[in-house]
Structures are given as C-alpha cells and as structure tokens.
Motif scaffolding. Structure first.
Motif, PDB file in Angstrom:
ATOM      1  N   CYS A  64       0.617  -0.936  -0.414  1.00 57.59           N
ATOM      2  CA  CYS A  64      -0.044  -0.180   0.038  1.00 57.59           C
ATOM      3  C   CYS A  64       1.008   1.484   0.064  1.00 57.59           C
ATOM      4  CB  CYS A  64      -0.764   0.226   1.663  1.00 57.59           C
ATOM      5  SG  CYS A  64      -2.195  -1.161   1.234  1.00 57.59           S
ATOM      6  N   ARG A  65       1.808   0.878   0.486  1.00 57.14           N
ATOM      7  CA  ARG A  65       3.222   2.230   0.657  1.00 57.14           C
ATOM      8  C   ARG A  65       3.061   3.145  -0.855  1.00 57.14           C
ATOM      9  NH1 ARG A  65       7.862   1.539   4.927  1.00 57.14           N
ATOM     10  NH2 ARG A  65       5.814   1.527   6.608  1.00 57.14           N
ATOM     11  N   GLU A  66       3.593   1.503  -1.909  1.00 57.13           N
ATOM     12  CA  GLU A  66       3.318   1.546  -3.039  1.00 57.13           C
ATOM     13  C   GLU A  66       2.976   2.324  -3.815  1.00 57.13           C
ATOM     14  OE1 GLU A  66       7.298  -0.135  -5.976  1.00 57.13           O
ATOM     15  OE2 GLU A  66       6.876   0.181  -3.903  1.00 57.13           O
ATOM     16  N   TYR A  67       1.146   1.768  -3.686  1.00 56.11           N
ATOM     17  CA  TYR A  67       0.760   1.785  -4.333  1.00 56.11           C
ATOM     18  C   TYR A  67      -0.893   2.499  -3.027  1.00 56.11           C
ATOM     19  CZ  TYR A  67       2.627   0.845  -8.277  1.00 56.11           C
ATOM     20  OH  TYR A  67       3.481   0.891 -10.049  1.00 56.11           O
ATOM     21  N   PRO A  68      -1.313   4.276  -3.134  1.00 57.58           N
ATOM     22  CA  PRO A  68      -2.123   3.423  -1.713  1.00 57.58           C
ATOM     23  C   PRO A  68      -3.089   2.903  -1.945  1.00 57.58           C
ATOM     24  CG  PRO A  68      -0.847   5.295  -2.315  1.00 57.58           C
ATOM     25  CD  PRO A  68      -0.480   4.512  -3.344  1.00 57.58           C
ATOM     26  N   GLY A  69      -3.594   2.889  -3.130  1.00 58.08           N
ATOM     27  CA  GLY A  69      -5.181   2.805  -3.865  1.00 58.08           C
ATOM     28  C   GLY A  69      -5.241   1.121  -3.592  1.00 58.08           C
ATOM     29  N   LEU A  70      -4.501   0.392  -3.511  1.00 58.04           N
ATOM     30  CA  LEU A  70      -4.516  -1.343  -3.240  1.00 58.04           C
ATOM     31  C   LEU A  70      -5.162  -1.308  -2.151  1.00 58.04           C
ATOM     32  CD1 LEU A  70      -1.131  -2.529  -4.453  1.00 58.04           C
ATOM     33  CD2 LEU A  70      -3.435  -3.258  -5.098  1.00 58.04           C
ATOM     34  N   ARG A  71      -5.143  -0.353  -0.694  1.00 59.29           N
ATOM     35  CA  ARG A  71      -5.710  -0.328   0.319  1.00 59.29           C
ATOM     36  C   ARG A  71      -7.339  -1.180   0.204  1.00 59.29           C
ATOM     37  NH1 ARG A  71      -3.858   0.853   5.267  1.00 59.29           N
ATOM     38  NH2 ARG A  71      -2.139   2.369   4.152  1.00 59.29           N
ATOM     39  N   ARG A  72      -7.642   0.295  -0.564  1.00 61.08           N
ATOM     40  CA  ARG A  72      -9.394   0.134  -0.945  1.00 61.08           C
ATOM     41  C   ARG A  72      -9.845  -1.511  -1.492  1.00 61.08           C
ATOM     42  NH1 ARG A  72     -12.645   0.746  -5.311  1.00 61.08           N
ATOM     43  NH2 ARG A  72     -10.938   0.651  -6.550  1.00 61.08           N
TER      44      ARG A  72
END
Lengths: 267, 760
Positions: B322-330
């Motif tokens: 998620c640090r790499e691609y914050p949108g993954l958290r969703r």
C-alpha cells in the motif's frame, strides 16, 4: 547578411543535468566537434541543445527533418520570381555562414541522400560546397553541427549510415532517474514534489511495458504535460489519463493496466 | 407405536386430518410423515398445506413407487423456503409432462435435486427458466433410435438433474441453457456420450462449462494480468491457472512456486470489487511476499504459531504494497472480511483464527473500531516496527509469537474452530514462508520429491494442435474441437516430377513468356521531385507555361526511380481426400484427378520458383475431427529441389475433407510470414465433408468462418475447385474469391495461369 541575433536563445531554458553532459558538450564545442544526441522521444534532447546554445550564447538554427526533405531544403535553392532567379540560403548554409549551432532534429527521418550533404561539414574540411551556385563555403569558426535521433522506435529501414555515424561524438540520453525526474517536474511546472513523485511512478509503470505492447514508454515530456494540467487545477486522475495514457496507446489491455496504476496511485 | 403410525393413527386431530388427506398406504411415508409435517408447518401456511398434501398424494399415485412421494414430502418445504409456494403449479405441470413422456423414471432424480436447485436460483421466475431448460432437454433427446418403433427415454436427463445444482453453482441460468443446448446438439444421437456429457465426464462438457462461467475468466484477462505484473511490479513470472470448478472438497488457494504464480481460473465479482481487481489483489499480495518475505525455519513452531506468523507477515507485505500504491488499500479492505468483535465465544470455541483475522483487519484498517486492548497494543507495535523502513520477516515473526503468547487461551486447542469471517481469499497459502529442516509430521507436503521429478514423455512426431470449430447453429466456437497432426509428406521418386514437367514443356515455354512479363521490374517512377534523375517533361512544360504567364511555377519538375520488388507469400493447400482417386472423363486420358493435381502443383511450383515468390505446399485430409492430417510438402524456405519434388511425386489420396481445420493450420504458418500480400491458394475437388458430420451445412459454415478469420489476419484465400457443381456452395464459403474448373484435364495449365493472373 542574416540577422544573427534572431537565432539566439533569449531566456535561459530550464535544464537539469543528468550527468556530466554539460561540461562534455562544452569541450566538444570548444573543439568544434559535431555532436549526436541519442535517446527516446521526450527525454530532453532538444531542451539540452537549446540550453547549451543559451549557455554558450551562440545562435541556434533548428531543422526538423522529415522524409520529404531534400538536400536543397538544407543547403538552399534558386527561387523563380518575375525577374528571373534568386538564390536563397537553406538553414544549413545560413548556420555555416553566420557561425550558428545547426541542430538537425530526428535526422533519420530524412532520406539518406539528404543526410550525405552534411558530410563535408562534419570532418576536418568544415566546408559546404554548393554545386548549383558553384560556391564553396568555409564554415564560420563558431559553426557546429548537432543531430539528434531516436534509435528506438523507427523501423529497421531507418538507420544512420556508418559513414554518417562515425563523424559525430555522441551523448546517450535516457529518461532521468526517478528522484531527478521528480525534481524536473517540480521545477518545470511548480507542482508539489509529492504529486510529482506519483506522476513519475506512473511514468515508470509505463516504461516497464516498453516492448510488451508499447513502442515507447511514457516520456518526461508527457509527464510535464500531466503536471501542467494538474497545476492548472485538473483532477489528477483525469490529467494522467489525458496526458499519459490516451496519447500512447490504443490497446485496451494496456490502457486498463495503466488506468489501474493511476487509480491506485492517486486516491 | 410404529405400527400405529403405519395405520395413520395420530394423537393430534389435525395430524389425523393431514394423514387422511395424503391418502396413502406406503409404510415408508408414515415413518417420515411427522418429521416432514413439522418442517412443512414452519414454512407453509395452513391454507396451502392442502395443496402440498394433494401434490404429494398425486405423486404417490403415479405408479412410480414410493420414491417420488417421499422425496417430495421431504424436499418441498426447502423449495418453498427458497422460492415461495407459487412454484408448485409449474413443478407439478412439469412432473405431469414427464409422466406422459417415457421419462417417468427421472421424476425422482428431478425432485431429489429440486431443493438444491431452488436454493441457488432464489426466485420462481428463475426456477421456471430451469424447468424450461429441462423440458427442452427432455423433448429434444427423447425419441427413437435407429428406426426402432418404440420411444426411448432421454439418456441425459437423469444425469442433468443429478448435476444441476453443481452446474448452477458455476453458471447462471442463461449459461446453463447454453451448456445444455451444446450437449443436445452434439450428442443427441449418441446415448452413451450424452450420459457422459450431462454427467460432466466429457472433456467437452467441462470445456463448455468453463466457457460459460460467471465472473472474470482468467483466459480473458491473462494478458492484462501479465501487463499488470510487468508494469506495476516489474515481475514477469508465468501465470498458471488452476481449476476451481471441479474440486469440491478442498477449495484451492493461490500460491506460487518455481513454475509460476498459481491463480484460480475464474473470479466472480465480490461486491464492489470486480473480478479483475480480485486477480490484481492476489498478484499484488504474492509479489509482496516475493519482494519482502524470507523463508523461516519452522520446525520449532507449533501450527498456531505458524498461523500467527503468517497473518502478521501477510499484513506486513500488504502495508508495504500500500505504500507503493496507496489505492490498493481500498481493494484489500473491500476483500478482507470484517470479523465482528464478539462473534466468537472463547468458552466453547477455538477463537485464535477469529482473533488473528480481527488483528489482520485492524492492522490494515485504521478505522477498525475494535476495543480489545491487547489487539490495539499490538497494532501500535506493528506500526512502530514498520515506521522506519520495511522491517523483515524475522522481526515480524517475533512480534507474532509474542502476540500468540500474550493472548493464548486454553480454548485455542478446542476442536471446534470459529471460521466465520476469517478466510481472506486473496492471500496465498504461504508455502514459501516455511522451511523444514526435518520432515514435518504434517500429513501433506507441499514439495513432494516424487512429484517434482518431471517425467519426460517420449516424443513421437509433432504433438497435435487443436483448433476450434465454428458451430453455426449456436454461433459459438466448439473449443479445441479438431486435432491437427502435422507430418512430413513421405518421399517418392523426384524423376517422375521432372518427367511430368518435360511432358508439359510446351506449356512451360508459354508460361515462361508470361513470367518474364511479370517478373518484378524493380523500378517505380516517383514524380514531382525537385531533384531527380530525369526531367519529367509534362510537369516541366506546365511549369514553364506558368512561368511565362507570370505565375509562380512549380519547381518539382524532375522524377526519379525507386526499386520495388514483389512481396508475396503464397501457400498452396491441396485437398488429398479419397475422391481424388477418381478418373477423369469416361474414355479420356484416363488420368486420375490426383495425377492431374500433381502435374498442376509441379508446374505452379516451378513457375513460382522462377518468379522468386516464397511458396509453401501442404496437403490435407481428415478422418473425423480427431485426426486431421496436414502434410508438409514444401516449406517457405525450402528450394524447389529434388527433395520437394520427391514429396510431390509421392502424393496419395484418401479419407475426407475437413477444410476449416486445415485452413486454420495453414493460416498459422502464413500469418507468420512478413509479406505485403499473403495468399492461401486452396485446390479442392469437393465441398468440406467428414464422416463424423451428418449435417453438410456445418462444415461449410465452419470453412466460411475459417476464411473470415484468415481475412482478418490479412490473408487472402482463393479457392480453385474441380467440382463442376461447386457453384452452389463455393460462393457461400469463399465470397467471390474462387474459380471452378470445368475441364479438369486443363488443370496443369490453369493453376499456374490462375496464380499469375491473381498476382499480376
């Protein structure tokens, strides 16, 4: 005599050095060696030449090459008018006369028979014979020839001849490293570093796909476009789609992948 | 007591009344009656009970024994619970229809799975569709076989009912219809195969099932996922799908090993998250492990400890992702279950899984809202650990072990484990995380040494290539329907071919004249050049006129030349079916069509060789869809030499003409050629046919489809037919790219001529 000052670069162009290329270019210019700038599209080749012309305070004459260009487009031609004929110097002749840096952009686009006219200017002779006029121009001491070309995307048919290649010193350009590219975006457009870093990240994603459906990765130029749009208040995701994805591909799968990268990067 | 019941003696007057209404003397019914009524009373209103009992009574009097009635009494309440009481009329109508047809025996199997089917369909309308499908299947597969004068029950129907719930697990009703329709069309004349098809035993049946599945099929998004891995994660490993359709007991979990990343073959949408995003989540998670996880030595850890370490480690890599691609958290949060804090009772159940799932949720979700103090403390410690850097697996394991120790309860050992909301289905099975120094006592090994040895099978010839075939009735492809075996054509005596060419010496001379005319001139004039090798007089005069007239003249008065070659690749596909052995004419030359074809092929090959165009020659014939023979006679890079001539000399005819498969196979070679024009020349003497196809329309339509496919690949197909009656169908298949040769004797002359006129 042509007005030299019109070819001067008036304002300092922003250029972020990636290595020692500025000093190396200065050395090449001091020796009046012809220079070739290689690299993918939109990585800063033309900007570099412009910057160097400004730094050296020399006039710069740029010619965008295309496949319909003939030798006389470079050297000059007789024009017919009501009173008979009149000779008009081409950009290369002008540059040789006034001592400018002549920059032939995307040289491989020009036909091979056209490329050959630069040969006598690029070796020890430094002369330009104009056979139609029967004139032999000695190049001005300040004259330098710079060419650029993009070895990546053109077809196999378009390559420089060895005899042309071996007349130049060369710089190999590539897209800058992420940190550097981030600072370039930030300085060029005034965008916040954080957002710029995200844009660069998407740029990296696109570059990873080079050769897997993309002929060229997302260029620094496109990233600057996107940054400019964001700076003007466009929503980041829209700006990225508009400036980074839609221009470079019509492939639905690649588009979906890049869109996903945008969605997960800008939230 | 039991005896009393058998007579229908009940204490309660109402029960007595119900029993009387049922009006049956089956003792087996009496045994379950009380129980069934108790269940029925829960879901069926009193006024509707009579209808229920009447229906049961009706089923009891069908003359099919006690089974239908028993099954109905037991199953119907569940059906009503799932789809409502309105289902009774259509179901009874359908039973009556079955009773009237020879399929009465299938009534029991129908009723047996009805409840399971109803639970999956959830509405009367859907159930009605299901009944329509069954009715259609029954009507179209019941009938007489081979002219017997009695009717036979549908062989597939009982199997269909038996597997209906499982099929509906995977398919929508629409998909089920397609699946059934495919089975009926292809196996209606083959009772055993039909049984196998509807019993899901046939490869075909599974393939169609797979194609019709709901959700996002791996096959459809494979390229996107490849691009995703490459672009976002710089990971180019192989993706290997595993089947989720036929493994009922243990649902496989994603994993990765030396051979690649294993992912399910289909993902249904999960709420807001589409199938493609579920795939992406799975891949991202595995990539996280590959980047940041290191194997741990697990010998001294208990299974519980290992489970805790896995949960913590999964969360760590997800945090880093998620640090790499914050949108993954969703996406992760949407797929991650949200266990309810007090859902598990630690007094009776093992709650470790539940605790860990909650913790996992809390680690990812800042708004988890759990109150447990230990949990919150460890969430804080976890974030501190990750605050400056990525941490590592060993630290994470340490934290996990201390968490297990801290929150340990006696009840964790209980056999009853709380499973609700603890399965996180986008995570892999973490087999890469463990390293055992000694063989573990666990029952299963991930790396069974025996299995990892790959057994090399002996290669005999080229493996078959499978091609789909177009089914014009359903407008779908039959997946991997034909098997094409490619082989080198046997050789004969090359001198025969030279003799043939000698025989046609006069013709060859005539052709040679034509060839010289056709030979690439290599010069193309480019006009309107400012500088060129010659003055273009027309333009020059026009310019001069302009100049004299005072207008600005056009300076582009020269012309130059450019070299230009022919760039044509051609593949000649020769039909080698049995009919080629027929003699031409009644008392004529007495040559067979095959001999004429040989002559024609030789002359064409010779002519094209002179022209210099790349040419390949292949023959084909077929013996059912399982054996389409594609014989290599000449490759593009081979010279027209003795070796090739020998193969032409040995050409033999036999079997049938399954043209579509051969066209597709030829197209696959031709498609790889880089040429301006790619031509597939088909030489045939009849329409496409094969012995396993009864409908002549089918193979025609398939060939037409194959020609269209080739067209989209930029390959031009041209047919030279020797069948005088070909006009009827050849236009339908090849559009206007065909020619029928009425006088077959002239074939040797006509084939080269045809080619020359085509490429002029």
């Amino acid at each position: 005599m042509t007005d030299k000052t019109q070819y001067l670069v008036k304002q300092e162009p922003f250029y972020q050095a990636q290595g020692r290329e500025v000093a190396l270019y200065e050395a090449a210019y001091a020796a009046k060696l012809p220079v070739m700038v290689k690299g993918p599209t939109g990585c800063g080749k033309s900007r570099f030449v412009e910057y160097m012309a400004w730094k050296l305070q020399k006039p710069l004459i740029t010619v965008a090459c295309n496949e319909d260009m003939t030798a006389s487009d470079l050297v000059g031609r007789y024009l017919l008018d009501a009173n008979g004929t009149r000779w008009l110097d081409g950009p290369l002749t002008t540059a040789a006369r006034i001592g400018a840096i002549c920059y032939l952009d995307e040289i491989v686009e020009a036909r091979q028979d056209t490329t050959v006219v630069i040969h006598p200017l690029t070796d020890h002779r430094r002369t330009l014979p104009i056979d139609k006029k029967g004139e032999l121009i000695e190049a001005h001491p300040d004259f330098q020839l710079v060419i650029s070309y993009n070895p990546g995307y053109q077809s196999l048919m378009k390559d420089l001849k060895q005899s042309t290649k071996q007349r130049f010193t060369a710089f190999d350009f590539d897209y800058p490293a992420p940190e550097l590219e981030t600072s370039i975006l930030a300085k060029e457009t005034g965008l916040a570093e954080g957002t710029a870093a995200k844009l660069v990240k998407i740029g990296q994603v696109g570059r990873n796909l080079k050769g897997h459906g993309l002929d060229e990765g997302i260029s620094t130029r496109l990233l600057v476009y996107a940054a400019t749009l964001i700076k003007r208040g466009v929503d980041a995701q829209d700006a990225c789609r508009m400036a980074l994805v839609r221009p470079i591909t019509d492939d639905a799968d690649i588009r979906a992948t890049l869109d996903h990268a945008i969605d997960t990067t800008f939230i | 007591m039991a005896v009393d019941k058998a007579l229908g003696e009940y204490q309660h007057p109402l029960m007595q009344q119900y029993w009387a209404r049922l009006n049956t003397r089956f003792p087996q019914v009496a045994e379950i009656f009380e129980e069934a009524m108790a269940e029925a009373l829960l879901v069926i209103d009193r006024p509707d009970l009579d209808a229920y009992l009447d229906a049961a009574s009706f089923l009891g009097r069908l003359g099919r024994g006690v089974e239908p009635m028993l099954v109905f009494l037991e199953e119907w309440p569940s059906v009503v619970a799932a789809v409502g009481k309105e289902a009774l009329t259509p179901v009874l109508d359908f039973v009556k229809a079955m009773q009237k047809s020879p399929n009465g025996k299938a009534i029991t199997s129908f009723l047996q799975t009805l409840a399971a089917v109803a639970r999956r369909l959830q509405s009367v309308e859907q159930l009605q569709h299901y009944l329509d499908i069954a009715r259609d299947l029954m009507a179209r597969t019941t009938g007489s076989i081979h002219g017997h004068h009695t009717t036979f029950p549908s062989p597939g129907l009982p199997f269909f009912f038996e597997h209906a719930p499982r099929v509906l697990d995977l398919l929508s009703v629409g998909g089920m219809w397609n699946w059934v329709d495919y089975g009926i069309r292809n196996y209606s004349h083959h009772p055993e195969r039909q049984e196998e098809y509807f019993g899901l035993k046939l490869a075909d049946s599974r393939a169609v099932l797979q194609r019709e599945r709901r959700g996002t099929l791996f096959a459809d998004v494979e390229r996107q996922l490849d691009l995703y891995l490459r672009a976002l994660w710089r990971d180019g490993d192989q993706l290997v799908p595993y089947s989720t359709a036929f493994d009922e007991l243990r649902k496989p979990i994603p994993y990765y090993d030396k051979l690649g990343l294993r992912v399910p073959d289909v993902f249904e949408d999960a709420g807001m998250i589409g199938g493609i995003d579920r795939y992406r989540a799975v891949l991202a998670h595995m990539v996280g492990h590959r980047r940041w996880s290191t194997p741990q030595i697990a010998d001294n850890w208990s299974p519980f400890q290992r489970m805790a370490v896995e949960f913590f480690e999964d969360c760590r890599v997800e945090m880093l992702l998620c640090r790499e691609y914050p949108g993954l958290r969703r996406i992760f949060l949407a797929l991650h279950p949200k266990p309810v804090e007090d859902a598990c009772d630690p007094e009776t159940t093992s709650c470790l899984r539940h605790r860990l799932a909650m913790l996992s949720r809390a680690l990812l979700d800042p708004d988890h809202g759990y109150r447990d103090s230990d949990l919150n403390a460890y969430v804080a410690r976890f974030h501190t650990m990750l605050a400056d850097g990525a941490a590592n697996t060993t630290d994470t394991a340490g934290l996990a072990l201390s968490y297990v120790a801290k929150t340990r309860r006696q009840s964790d050992q209980f056999a009853k484990v709380h499973f609700d909301d603890t399965v996180i289905d986008y995570r892999d099975d973490n087999r890469h995380l463990w390293q055992f120094i000694e063989d573990s006592d666990d029952e299963e090994f991930f790396d069974d040494p025996d299995k990892s040895k790959v057994r090399e099978s002996e290669v005999v010839g080229l493996p078959p290539r499978h091609y789909p075939e177009w089914d014009t009735h359903s407008k779908t492809y039959r997946p991997d329907w034909t098997s094409v075996y490619e082989a080198l054509h046997p050789s004969g005596n090359p001198a025969d071919i030279d003799k043939l060419l000698q025989k046609h010496a006069a013709l060859a001379k005539q052709l040679k004249r034509l060839l010289d005319l056709l030979k690439p001139q290599d010069k193309v004039r480019i006009r309107y050049q400012e500088e060129g090798s010659e003055l273009d007089l027309d333009v020059a005069i026009r310019s001069l006129i302009d100049f004299k007239g005072g207008a600005t003249p056009d300076p582009r008065i020269n012309m130059s030349h450019r070299t230009d070659g022919r760039n044509i690749a051609v593949l000649l596909l020769v039909d080698l079916s049995e009919s080629l052995n027929e003699k031409v004419g009644t008392g004529g030359t007495g040559q067979t069509i095959l001999e004429l074809s040989q002559e024609a092929v030789s002359l064409l090959a010779w002519a094209i060789d002179r022209l210099g165009d790349p040419l390949a020659i292949a023959g084909f014939h077929s013996n059912t869809r399982h054996e389409v023979r594609y014989q290599h006679i000449k490759g593009f890079s081979e010279q027209w030499d003795d070796e090739v001539k020998a193969r032409v000399a040995a050409m033999e005819a036999g079997w049938s003409t399954r043209m579509g498969a051969a066209l597709r196979h030829a197209g696959h070679y031709l498609g790889a050629r880089k040429a301006d024009k790619r031509i597939l020349l088909v030489l045939t003497d009849g329409e496409p046919a094969d012995i396993d196809v009864t409908d002549p329309e089918h193979l025609r339509a398939d060939t037409k489809k194959a020609v269209e496919e080739l067209d989209t690949q930029g390959i031009t197909t041209f047919c030279l037919s020797l069948d005088p009656k070909a006009d009827e169908y050849v236009r339908e298949i090849f559009g206007n790219r065909w020619r029928v040769l009425d006088r077959i004797e002239r074939l040797p002359e006509q084939l080269p001529m045809l080619y020359l006129s085509l490429t002029k």
